[in-house]
Motif scaffolding. Structure first.
Motif, PDB file in Angstrom:
ATOM      1  N   LEU A 111       8.682 -10.672  17.237  1.00  0.00           N
ATOM      2  CA  LEU A 111       7.619 -10.105  16.410  1.00  0.00           C
ATOM      3  C   LEU A 111       7.511  -8.596  16.591  1.00  0.00           C
ATOM      4  O   LEU A 111       8.014  -8.054  17.559  1.00  0.00           O
ATOM      5  N   GLY A 112       6.852  -7.954  15.629  1.00  0.00           N
ATOM      6  CA  GLY A 112       6.544  -6.529  15.763  1.00  0.00           C
ATOM      7  C   GLY A 112       7.679  -5.599  15.394  1.00  0.00           C
ATOM      8  O   GLY A 112       7.562  -4.404  15.585  1.00  0.00           O
ATOM      9  N   MET A 113       8.800  -6.131  14.888  1.00  0.00           N
ATOM     10  CA  MET A 113       9.833  -5.197  14.441  1.00  0.00           C
ATOM     11  C   MET A 113      10.418  -5.580  13.085  1.00  0.00           C
ATOM     12  O   MET A 113      11.520  -5.200  12.743  1.00  0.00           O
ATOM     13  N   GLY A 114       9.642  -6.330  12.346  1.00  0.00           N
ATOM     14  CA  GLY A 114      10.033  -6.560  10.961  1.00  0.00           C
ATOM     15  C   GLY A 114      11.090  -7.635  10.741  1.00  0.00           C
ATOM     16  O   GLY A 114      11.481  -7.904   9.606  1.00  0.00           O
ATOM     17  N   ALA A 115      11.552  -8.273  11.823  1.00  0.00           N
ATOM     18  CA  ALA A 115      12.588  -9.298  11.634  1.00  0.00           C
ATOM     19  C   ALA A 115      12.034 -10.449  10.792  1.00  0.00           C
ATOM     20  O   ALA A 115      12.702 -10.962   9.878  1.00  0.00           O
ATOM     21  N   MET A 116      10.811 -10.837  11.078  1.00  0.00           N
ATOM     22  CA  MET A 116      10.251 -11.961  10.345  1.00  0.00           C
ATOM     23  C   MET A 116       9.783 -11.550   8.940  1.00  0.00           C
ATOM     24  O   MET A 116       9.720 -12.373   8.047  1.00  0.00           O
ATOM     25  N   ILE A 117       9.482 -10.258   8.746  1.00  0.00           N
ATOM     26  CA  ILE A 117       9.177  -9.792   7.378  1.00  0.00           C
ATOM     27  C   ILE A 117      10.468  -9.930   6.557  1.00  0.00           C
ATOM     28  O   ILE A 117      10.477 -10.442   5.446  1.00  0.00           O
ATOM     29  N   THR A 118      11.565  -9.483   7.162  1.00  0.00           N
ATOM     30  CA  THR A 118      12.846  -9.529   6.457  1.00  0.00           C
ATOM     31  C   THR A 118      13.226 -10.967   6.124  1.00  0.00           C
ATOM     32  O   THR A 118      13.597 -11.272   4.982  1.00  0.00           O
TER      33      THR A 118
ATOM     34  N   ARG B  96       0.863  -1.189   0.000  1.00  0.00           N
ATOM     35  CA  ARG B  96       0.000   0.000   0.000  1.00  0.00           C
ATOM     36  C   ARG B  96       0.892   1.228   0.000  1.00  0.00           C
ATOM     37  O   ARG B  96       1.519   1.539   1.022  1.00  0.00           O
ATOM     38  N   ASP B  97       0.930   1.908  -1.123  1.00  0.00           N
ATOM     39  CA  ASP B  97       1.831   3.057  -1.172  1.00  0.00           C
ATOM     40  C   ASP B  97       1.157   4.297  -0.582  1.00  0.00           C
ATOM     41  O   ASP B  97       0.824   5.242  -1.276  1.00  0.00           O
ATOM     42  N   SER B  98       0.930   4.265   0.724  1.00  0.00           N
ATOM     43  CA  SER B  98       0.313   5.431   1.363  1.00  0.00           C
ATOM     44  C   SER B  98       1.373   6.120   2.207  1.00  0.00           C
ATOM     45  O   SER B  98       2.505   5.677   2.271  1.00  0.00           O
ATOM     46  N   ARG B  99       0.976   7.204   2.868  1.00  0.00           N
ATOM     47  CA  ARG B  99       1.954   7.880   3.732  1.00  0.00           C
ATOM     48  C   ARG B  99       2.125   7.135   5.036  1.00  0.00           C
ATOM     49  O   ARG B  99       3.187   7.105   5.619  1.00  0.00           O
ATOM     50  N   PHE B 100       1.023   6.544   5.499  1.00  0.00           N
ATOM     51  CA  PHE B 100       1.027   5.985   6.843  1.00  0.00           C
ATOM     52  C   PHE B 100       1.700   4.614   6.944  1.00  0.00           C
ATOM     53  O   PHE B 100       2.604   4.417   7.770  1.00  0.00           O
ATOM     54  N   TRP B 101       1.257   3.660   6.115  1.00  0.00           N
ATOM     55  CA  TRP B 101       1.686   2.279   6.359  1.00  0.00           C
ATOM     56  C   TRP B 101       3.197   2.031   6.316  1.00  0.00           C
ATOM     57  O   TRP B 101       3.724   1.297   7.163  1.00  0.00           O
ATOM     58  N   PRO B 102       3.942   2.672   5.390  1.00  0.00           N
ATOM     59  CA  PRO B 102       5.395   2.433   5.442  1.00  0.00           C
ATOM     60  C   PRO B 102       6.025   2.855   6.771  1.00  0.00           C
ATOM     61  O   PRO B 102       7.095   2.360   7.144  1.00  0.00           O
ATOM     62  N   LEU B 103       5.327   3.741   7.506  1.00  0.00           N
ATOM     63  CA  LEU B 103       5.859   4.140   8.823  1.00  0.00           C
ATOM     64  C   LEU B 103       5.994   2.945   9.757  1.00  0.00           C
ATOM     65  O   LEU B 103       6.857   2.913  10.638  1.00  0.00           O
ATOM     66  N   VAL B 104       5.109   1.957   9.568  1.00  0.00           N
ATOM     67  CA  VAL B 104       5.176   0.757  10.407  1.00  0.00           C
ATOM     68  C   VAL B 104       6.517   0.045  10.157  1.00  0.00           C
ATOM     69  O   VAL B 104       7.164  -0.443  11.088  1.00  0.00           O
ATOM     70  N   GLY B 105       6.935   0.031   8.905  1.00  0.00           N
ATOM     71  CA  GLY B 105       8.240  -0.552   8.575  1.00  0.00           C
ATOM     72  C   GLY B 105       9.354   0.240   9.231  1.00  0.00           C
ATOM     73  O   GLY B 105      10.305  -0.319   9.784  1.00  0.00           O
ATOM     74  N   TRP B 106       9.214   1.563   9.189  1.00  0.00           N
ATOM     75  CA  TRP B 106      10.214   2.422   9.816  1.00  0.00           C
ATOM     76  C   TRP B 106      10.319   2.177  11.314  1.00  0.00           C
ATOM     77  O   TRP B 106      11.403   2.156  11.885  1.00  0.00           O
ATOM     78  N   MET B 107       9.142   1.987  11.933  1.00  0.00           N
ATOM     79  CA  MET B 107       9.144   1.714  13.374  1.00  0.00           C
ATOM     80  C   MET B 107       9.934   0.445  13.661  1.00  0.00           C
ATOM     81  O   MET B 107      10.677   0.356  14.634  1.00  0.00           O
ATOM     82  N   GLY B 108       9.748  -0.548  12.791  1.00  0.00           N
ATOM     83  CA  GLY B 108      10.466  -1.818  12.947  1.00  0.00           C
ATOM     84  C   GLY B 108      11.973  -1.590  12.907  1.00  0.00           C
ATOM     85  O   GLY B 108      12.718  -2.080  13.757  1.00  0.00           O
TER      86      GLY B 108
ATOM     87  N   VAL C 117      21.972 -11.191  14.988  1.00  0.00           N
ATOM     88  CA  VAL C 117      22.137 -11.208  13.536  1.00  0.00           C
ATOM     89  C   VAL C 117      20.822 -10.797  12.855  1.00  0.00           C
ATOM     90  O   VAL C 117      20.808 -10.005  11.912  1.00  0.00           O
ATOM     91  N   SER C 118      19.698 -11.305  13.365  1.00  0.00           N
ATOM     92  CA  SER C 118      18.420 -10.965  12.724  1.00  0.00           C
ATOM     93  C   SER C 118      18.085  -9.492  12.928  1.00  0.00           C
ATOM     94  O   SER C 118      17.483  -8.859  12.071  1.00  0.00           O
ATOM     95  N   LEU C 119      18.473  -8.935  14.069  1.00  0.00           N
ATOM     96  CA  LEU C 119      18.211  -7.517  14.315  1.00  0.00           C
ATOM     97  C   LEU C 119      19.037  -6.647  13.364  1.00  0.00           C
ATOM     98  O   LEU C 119      18.535  -5.689  12.777  1.00  0.00           O
ATOM     99  N   LEU C 120      20.316  -7.007  13.202  1.00  0.00           N
ATOM    100  CA  LEU C 120      21.157  -6.217  12.301  1.00  0.00           C
ATOM    101  C   LEU C 120      20.661  -6.357  10.857  1.00  0.00           C
ATOM    102  O   LEU C 120      20.662  -5.389  10.091  1.00  0.00           O
ATOM    103  N   GLU C 121      20.209  -7.548  10.492  1.00  0.00           N
ATOM    104  CA  GLU C 121      19.740  -7.758   9.124  1.00  0.00           C
ATOM    105  C   GLU C 121      18.533  -6.867   8.806  1.00  0.00           C
ATOM    106  O   GLU C 121      18.397  -6.392   7.679  1.00  0.00           O
ATOM    107  N   VAL C 122      17.660  -6.638   9.788  1.00  0.00           N
ATOM    108  CA  VAL C 122      16.505  -5.759   9.553  1.00  0.00           C
ATOM    109  C   VAL C 122      16.993  -4.373   9.128  1.00  0.00           C
ATOM    110  O   VAL C 122      16.523  -3.790   8.148  1.00  0.00           O
ATOM    111  N   VAL C 123      17.967  -3.851   9.866  1.00  0.00           N
ATOM    112  CA  VAL C 123      18.462  -2.502   9.600  1.00  0.00           C
ATOM    113  C   VAL C 123      19.232  -2.463   8.270  1.00  0.00           C
ATOM    114  O   VAL C 123      18.972  -1.632   7.396  1.00  0.00           O
ATOM    115  N   VAL C 124      20.152  -3.418   8.121  1.00  0.00           N
ATOM    116  CA  VAL C 124      21.005  -3.443   6.928  1.00  0.00           C
ATOM    117  C   VAL C 124      20.165  -3.621   5.655  1.00  0.00           C
ATOM    118  O   VAL C 124      20.401  -2.974   4.629  1.00  0.00           O
TER     119      VAL C 124
END
Ligand code: PFF
Length: 451
Positions: free
Chosen positions: A230-237, A85-97, A322-329
């Motif tokens: 969960l909740g910080m994008g590690a599993m999305i990544t 969803r290319d909206s203003r809001f939803w990508p913020l959830v990724g940023w929070m992660g 490692v999974s935390l760094l991978e989210v950021v990288v």
């Protein structure tokens, strides 16, 4: 050559490699450090039951949601949400992660460093009766020593992430996870042979509901969340490196089973010796860094057992870090087109620097408090695990449950080997149960609702 999808994205080489990497992210300090002392505080078996229930009702649906988002978009959190969803809001959830992965890794690495220090000490000096508390205080009081170990822990993490998905993360998980299980199994059997075994097992398995307060239930929910990454994008990544041949529902059940099994084994390793040596099982965070070394000092063969214990814990911590760094990288690679080398070295260094205030929060910066009188280290832990992660999880559940259409969700759950899928139940859980449970957790932690 690393396996790649048709857009040139690296992929896991095998299903087992993916399951071990994701289980490696889940199994960490949460299981071995937090789980036993929380169980100690909230009635043993009753807490374990609440934790398992939370894992099934909240953890499994959210993990499936995160993997599906990653796999369907083949992107890390920000890119995944933008693509859906290319909206203003939803990508913020990724940023929070990304922000919470950054914050958690900065202090997680400081604790990882403490464990490296314990490994070093178990090689070159002996655990002494009555000295564990003093030794831990000494470590906390020394900024230079903590920073050195924190640096080393981050350097190991950076070294692994540099190898990429297949030759870095997957390879290290395939070596560290089985080794960790073997060590834990031996330590558990050894502990179960001690005289306090019966009492330890009873404590962990027999529910004492009188101690399971409402706060305990909420703690169990929060812990299930942290412990499953969960909740910080590690599993999305990690899901974004997955191919269509993998059945997400089956993999999630395997990962959750490994994580729960590990937590229970850790409890079965800790509590029998706690009762054998007559220490208080509900003594809080110190159970790990003070009580365990004290027990090793008193136990026959404790020096070598202690060494293996801390090696096992550091293996668990590394695969999570490692999974935390991978989210950021992965954000810098996917969205900004950086090379893995550049993103990894730069972000690894920045996170190391960001961790320094946490390492100093028990000495030079002792008097600096951020939230409710908590020092920097405790404030960051509190902020990430009580606010950012549940908010991230809540928004992910709302997004997947309410914003995405059935046509976008169903194929992800139904593809892959085998006929075991549970789209219907999952959809109900992610739409209703997970958001309601997380809203309650958040209302409670913010103090808006008081039980
Ligand atoms: N699950 C890890 C643990 O139990 O220690 C911590 C963690 C790792 C949380 C990775 C979140 C994450 F993304």
């Amino acid at each position: 050559m690393a396996q790649q999808n048709n857009q040139g994205r690296e992929q896991w080489a095998s299903k087992i490699g993916f399951v071990l990497a994701a289980a490696g992210s889940a199994i960490g300090l949460g299981n071995i450090w937090r789980f036993p002392y929380k169980a100690g505080q909230y009635g043993g078996g009753a807490f374990v039951l609440a934790y398992i229930l939370a894992t099934f009702l909240i953890g499994i649906p959210l993990m499936i949601a995160e993997f599906s988002m990653g796999r369907s978009t083949q992107k890390s959190p920000v890119g995944a949400l933008k693509k859906l969803r290319d909206s203003r809001f939803w990508p913020l959830v990724g940023w929070m992660g990304i922000c919470s992965a950054f914050i958690v890794l900065s202090y997680y690495s400081v604790v990882g460093g403490w464990i490296l220090n314990y490994i070093y000490e178990s090689c070159f000096s002996s655990f002494q009766t009555g000295m564990a508390g003093v030794r831990f205080e000494e470590l906390l009081a020394r900024p230079g020593q903590q920073m050195l170990w924190h640096f080393l822990f981050m350097a190991i993490t950076v070294f692994i992430v540099r190898g990429g998905v297949k030759s870095g993360i997957e390879k290290c998980s395939k070596i560290l996870m089985p080794s960790l299980m073997v060590i834990l199994f031996i330590l558990m059997v050894n502990s179960l042979m001690s005289s306090g075994a019966g009492e330890g097992i009873r404590f962990l398995m027999k529910p004492d509901f009188s101690k399971l307060t409402r706060a305990g239930i909420l703690e169990a929910m929060g812990h299930a969340f942290f412990s499953l990454s969960l909740g910080m994008g590690a599993m999305i990544t990690y899901g974004s490196y997955l191919d269509k041949g993998t059945n997400i529902s089956v993999s999630v059940l395997q990962i959750v089973a490994l994580n729960t099994f590990y937590a229970i084994m850790a409890g079965l390793m800790v509590f029998p010796v706690v009762f054998t040596y007559n220490v208080d099982p509900g003594m809080g965070p110190g159970l790990f860094f003070v009580t365990m070394p004290e027990i090793f000092a008193r136990m026959p063969g404790g020096q070598i057992i202690g060494f293996f214990f801390f090696v096992m814990v550091v293996f668990a911590a590394i695969t999570s870090a490692v999974s935390l760094l991978e989210v950021v990288v992965s954000y810098f690679i996917d969205q900004l087109g950086w090379s893995r080398e550049k993103a990894n070295y730069l972000l690894g260094s920045v996170i190391f620097l960001a961790g320094i205030p946490s390492a100093l929060s028990s000495n030079i910066l002792k008097t600096v408090t951020l939230f409710g009188g908590k020092n920097i280290f405790d404030s960051l832990d509190f902020l990430a695990s009580n606010y950012i992660m549940p908010i991230g999880g809540l928004l992910t559940a709302v997004f997947v449950g309410w914003v995405l259409t059935k046509q976008e969700k169903e194929p992800e759950l139904k593809c892959g080997e085998g006929s075991f899928h549970f789209y219907g139940i999952w959809n109900v859980l992610i739409k209703y149960v997970v958001p309601v449970a997380l809203v309650i957790v958040l209302l409670y932690t913010t103090g808006i609702m008081n039980f």
